[in-house]
Each structure stands twice: as structure tokens, then as C-alpha cells.
Design a protein around this motif. Structure first.
Motif, mmCIF file in Angstrom:
data_model
loop_
_atom_site.group_PDB
_atom_site.id
_atom_site.type_symbol
_atom_site.label_atom_id
_atom_site.label_comp_id
_atom_site.label_asym_id
_atom_site.label_seq_id
_atom_site.Cartn_x
_atom_site.Cartn_y
_atom_site.Cartn_z
ATOM 1 N N ASP A 1 62.353 -11.795 15.623
ATOM 2 C CA ASP A 1 62.823 -12.453 17.244
ATOM 3 C C ASP A 1 64.342 -11.807 17.598
ATOM 4 O OD1 ASP A 1 62.846 -15.146 19.012
ATOM 5 O OD2 ASP A 1 64.737 -14.174 18.631
ATOM 6 N N GLN B 1 58.938 -23.502 25.431
ATOM 7 C CA GLN B 1 59.922 -24.271 24.753
ATOM 8 C C GLN B 1 60.473 -25.391 25.454
ATOM 9 O OE1 GLN B 1 63.718 -22.843 22.208
ATOM 10 N NE2 GLN B 1 63.900 -23.362 24.239
ATOM 11 N N GLY C 1 60.947 -29.932 19.644
ATOM 12 C CA GLY C 1 60.684 -31.412 19.149
ATOM 13 C C GLY C 1 59.433 -31.397 18.284
ATOM 14 N N GLY D 1 61.785 -24.491 15.173
ATOM 15 C CA GLY D 1 63.166 -23.877 14.610
ATOM 16 C C GLY D 1 64.157 -24.615 14.001
ATOM 17 N N SER D 2 64.232 -25.773 14.332
ATOM 18 C CA SER D 2 65.097 -26.819 13.598
ATOM 19 C C SER D 2 64.771 -27.198 12.148
ATOM 20 C CB SER D 2 65.319 -28.237 14.783
ATOM 21 O OG SER D 2 65.895 -27.799 15.703
HETATM 22 C C1 LIG Z 1 69.613 -22.713 14.640
HETATM 23 C C2 LIG Z 1 68.938 -22.156 15.760
HETATM 24 C C3 LIG Z 1 68.995 -20.829 16.231
HETATM 25 C C4 LIG Z 1 68.031 -20.422 17.263
HETATM 26 N N1 LIG Z 1 68.249 -19.197 17.737
HETATM 27 C C5 LIG Z 1 67.242 -18.528 18.589
HETATM 28 C C6 LIG Z 1 66.987 -17.285 18.701
HETATM 29 O O1 LIG Z 1 68.092 -16.261 18.275
HETATM 30 N N2 LIG Z 1 66.204 -16.565 19.388
HETATM 31 C C7 LIG Z 1 65.123 -17.513 19.697
HETATM 32 O O2 LIG Z 1 64.194 -16.886 20.231
HETATM 33 N N3 LIG Z 1 65.207 -18.728 19.654
HETATM 34 C C8 LIG Z 1 66.186 -19.318 18.945
HETATM 35 N N4 LIG Z 1 66.285 -20.680 18.781
HETATM 36 C C9 LIG Z 1 65.020 -21.448 19.157
HETATM 37 C C10 LIG Z 1 63.824 -21.538 18.293
HETATM 38 O O3 LIG Z 1 63.208 -20.237 18.341
HETATM 39 C C11 LIG Z 1 62.846 -22.617 18.725
HETATM 40 O O4 LIG Z 1 62.275 -22.142 19.963
HETATM 41 C C12 LIG Z 1 63.357 -23.926 18.617
HETATM 42 O O5 LIG Z 1 63.948 -24.245 17.522
HETATM 43 C C13 LIG Z 1 62.002 -25.022 18.751
HETATM 44 O O6 LIG Z 1 62.520 -26.217 18.872
HETATM 45 P P1 LIG Z 1 62.804 -27.170 17.603
HETATM 46 O O7 LIG Z 1 64.234 -26.823 17.633
HETATM 47 O O8 LIG Z 1 62.686 -28.624 18.188
HETATM 48 O O9 LIG Z 1 62.062 -26.897 16.503
HETATM 49 C C14 LIG Z 1 67.077 -21.264 17.926
HETATM 50 C C15 LIG Z 1 66.754 -22.500 17.254
HETATM 51 C C16 LIG Z 1 67.650 -23.140 16.431
HETATM 52 C C17 LIG Z 1 67.458 -24.495 15.816
#
Ligand SMILES: Cc1cc2nc3c(=O)[nH]c(=O)nc-3n(C[C@H](O)[C@H](O)[C@H](O)COP(=O)(O)O)c2cc1C
Length: 369
Positions: free
Chosen positions: A67, A186, A220, A241-242
Motif C-alpha cells: 500500500d 472505508q 469498524g 487495519g486497526s
Molecule cells: C495505524 C494505521 C495506519 C494506517 N495507515 C494507512 C496507510 O498508510 N495507507 C492506507 O491506505 N490506509 C491506512 N490506514 C487505514 C487502513 O488501510 C484501513 O482502511 C483501516 O484501518 C480500516 O478500518 P479499521 O481501522 O476500522 O480496521 C491505516 C490504519 C491504521 C490503523
């Protein structure tokens, strides 16, 4: 959890995991999902190559992706030094004032700031791509808008499908028009840069807007039941991601931050511009409060804010200054209550998914298959 997209990518479960840590990405892929390594923090292409080497070895031949954060609009001839020069002294003074208020020690003489996320400058992201295509990546994702047309062409020439994150149906339509292959819808709940529409509303809107392109539901999702909801809304997979941040494989390098994440509830995050200049969901801390305080100077636009706070964030992380210590994380942080292996997390997701399917089948008067 099999869908057309998961079959195309040759994975067992349609669970996509974004993570900044190579060991986590590899473990997600080994567990039958699809690990995607976030490249934004790699300003040095050799460091990215080292971590892709590691990921490739640890993934045991399972597919994985990368990514990048590449804006569609190119700013010609602007260097990091030019951007640094645009930061007002008042803002630099405010950073020092907050650090002094909380007694944050200086970095040692000559110690570089470890937290530099200038990977969204096009030049840096392009260097990352030069490295990435030397590896058998099976997906290239982009965070901020559609990547430039030549990057999409280059990925396609390598047989690599391109995914892009979207926070609205409008964004998603633009991605489809640009030739993106997979849209990650997202929602507002998500950690990191996020829009204003909740996943429940966003996912079906995006599915309709870009049909027949495959859509991944993000934001979420922290249980198999929530993953089932995403698929019920028309997604062909889920993108998390989280949840990985508190896995045993995560390399947060801060026991204090892990403890903070494990203790946080779903109401303990805030969508703030404090980290990058664009709204990004993160733990609410005294640092985000200071930037969001109307009495302060306010944040600068991207990429100025990220450069302004880079050293301060490194100092806060290194010295684990409790009140200021934070990270991007979504509202799902409330479910992250114990450290588990990635394998255990994936098993839990698939079990929860099966429970949800059984329950819905029962409600629909069918026996589970
Ligand atoms: C610590 C962290 C860093 C993130 N950095 C990026 C990033 O550099 N590029 C990206 O496309 N999404 C990034 N995201 C978003 C994730 O790709 C993802 O869409 C998101 O975490 C999904 O939702 P959730 O946090 O509820 O799982 C990041 C998320 C977190 C938690």
C-alpha cells in the motif's frame, strides 16, 4: 469466507489486512488472508527492500500486497526542504511549547527522527514502486485518491491489480473511471485518514456505484459478525487495519502504547488533523487536544503538518510520554482487549463469520450448510 475475488487471488479467506509491519502482513497471508504492507513510512527505498525481503520469506509463498500513499495530482519540482521552509515559526514554537509543557526530552545528538511519513510525496512513493515491482506483489493499493495513470499502467503491465481507498461513492466512481480494479470502501469509523460517511451507509453505496468492480468493506470491522455484515452489504471481502495493532507480531516498540490501545474504548478516538494535516482517526490524546484547541494555532495542511510534527512524534514515542502517546486507530479499538497472535485473530474472525451465517440462516428459516 470465499468470494470471487478471494478465489482470483488464491486466498482461503476474503480477509485483507493493512499493516505497517512486515511480520504481521506475512502472518495474515500465512493464516489464509491477504497481508498488505503499508509503505508510507519508508523514505529509504533500501529499507523497504529489506522489509519486503523479510515479508517475502515469512509469507511462505502466500500472496501479499503493498500500500502506497500517492496523490493523483503531481506537484512539480517541490522538495522536502522547500516544504519545510513553508512552515511558520508560530507553529514550530507551538510544538516546542507543548513538548516543554509535558517534559518531553530531546533526541540525542545526531539521532534521526524515526517517524517520518513523507511517503505521500510523489517522488518518495515512486521510489517505493521501483522497489516493489521487484517483488511478487499481488496487489498494489493506494490511500489518497487514484494513483496517477502511468502508475496504474505500470502495475497492470506487471499483472498486478490496483486497489484504492474511497470514503464516498463519488471517490469510488472516480477510481473506477481511472481504471482501478478493486475499491476499498472505508467508513468514518476507520483508523487513519477517513471521510465522514459510516461504513453501514458507505459500503452499499460504493458497491452500487462501481458494480461490477469488486469492493472491500473497511472501517469498524473487528469481528466475524462485522465481516459478515460487510459481505451482506455486497462487499467481496473485508479490509482491516486497526485490529492487527495489538497482535503479538506487531512491532509497535512501545509497551505503553500497547497498554493504552488495550484499555481504550470505542469512544476514545478522534478524527483529527494533528498528525498529517488531513482528518485521520487516532487515539485521542493531550497532543490531539492541543492541536484541536481553538486557542492554539491550528494545524497546517498536508504535507506541512506531517513534517512539522515528525520529530516531536518520534520524541513522544521514544520516551513513551503517556499523555501524548497515540497512534492512528479506529473505533474498533474498543474490541481490542488482549494481545493475540495473528493466526488466533483470523481464526476468531472466521468462527464469528460462521456464527453470523448460521444465525441469519436460522432467521431465514433455512438450515445452515
Ligand atoms: C495505524 C494505521 C495506519 C494506517 N495507515 C494507512 C496507510 O498508510 N495507507 C492506507 O491506505 N490506509 C491506512 N490506514 C487505514 C487502513 O488501510 C484501513 O482502511 C483501516 O484501518 C480500516 O478500518 P479499521 O481501522 O476500522 O480496521 C491505516 C490504519 C491504521 C490503523
Amino acid at each position: 469466507m470465499e468470494t470471487e475475488l478471494s478465489r482470483e487471488l488464491g486466498i482461503e479467506h476474503a480477509i485483507f489486512g493493512f499493516t505497517p509491519f512486515p511480520a504481521v502482513a506475512a502472518a495474515i497471508s500465512r493464516a489464509g488472508g491477504f497481508g498488505v504492507l503499508g509503505a508510507v513510512r519508508y523514505t529509504d527505498p533500501q529499507e523497504l527492500a529489506r522489509d519486503l525481503d523479510r515479508l517475502d520469506k515469512l509469507a511462505d509463498g502466500k500472496p501479499y500486497g503493498l500500500d502506497v500513499v500517492m496523490p493523483a495530482k503531481k506537484v512539480e519540482g517541490v522538495t522536502e526542504a522547500d516544504v519545510e521552509g513553508m512552515i511558520p515559526d508560530t507553529h514550530r514554537g507551538f510544538v516546542q511549547e507543548v513538548l516543554t509543557r509535558y517534559g518531553v526530552p530531546e533526541l540525542a545528538e545526531g539521532e534521526a527522527s524515526g517517524w517520518r511519513i513523507t511517503g505521500w510525496m510523489e517522488e518518495v512513493a515512486r521510489n517505493q514502486l521501483d522497489v516493489a515491482f521487484d517483488y511478487p506483489i499481488k496487489l498494489l493499493a493506494n490511500a489518497l485518491g487514484s494513483p496517477p495513470a502511468d502508475v496504474i499502467e505500470r502495475a497492470h503491465a506487471h499483472g498486478v491489480p490496483v486497489a484504492a481507498l474511497a470514503g464516498s461513492a463519488e471517490h469510488a466512481r472516480r477510481h473506477a473511471a481511472a481504471g482501478i480494479d478493486v475499491v476499498v470502501a472505508q467508513g468514518y469509523e476507520a483508523g487513519g485518514h477517513t471521510g465522514e460517511i459510516g461504513s453501514m451507509v458507505l459500503v452499499p453505496e460504493v458497491v452500487e456505484a462501481v458494480a461490477p468492480l469488486p469492493v472491500l468493506a473497511a472501517g469498524g470491522i473487528g469481528s466475524g459478525e462485522q465481516a459478515a455484515a460487510g459481505l451482506a452489504l455486497g462487499a467481496q471481502g473485508v479490509w482491516l487495519g486497526s485490529l492487527w495493532l495489538t497482535t503479538e507480531e506487531a512491532e509497535l516498540h512501545s509497551a505503553a502504547l500497547t497498554r493504552k490501545l488495550l484499555a481504550a474504548g470505542s469512544g476514545d478516538t478522534v478524527r483529527s488533523r494533528a498528525l498529517t494535516g488531513k482528518p485521520a482517526r487516532q487515539l485521542r490524546t493531550a497532543w490531539t487536544d492541543a492541536w484541536d484547541d481553538p486557542a492554539g494555532p491550528g494545524t497546517l495542511p498536508m504535507p506541512l503538518q506531517g513534517l512539522l510534527v515528525a520529530e516531536a512524534v518520534s520524541r513522544i514515542q521514544k520516551y513513551e510520554v503517556g499523555e501524548l502517546l497515540g497512534t492512528p486507530v479506529g473505533q474498533i479499538v474498543g474490541r481490542m482487549t488482549s494481545e493475540r497472535s495473528v493466526q488466533a485473530v483470523v481464526e476468531d474472525l472466521t468462527r464469528g463469520f460462521e456464527r453470523a451465517v448460521t444465525r441469519i440462516n436460522r432467521i431465514a428459516g433455512r438450515s445452515a450448510t
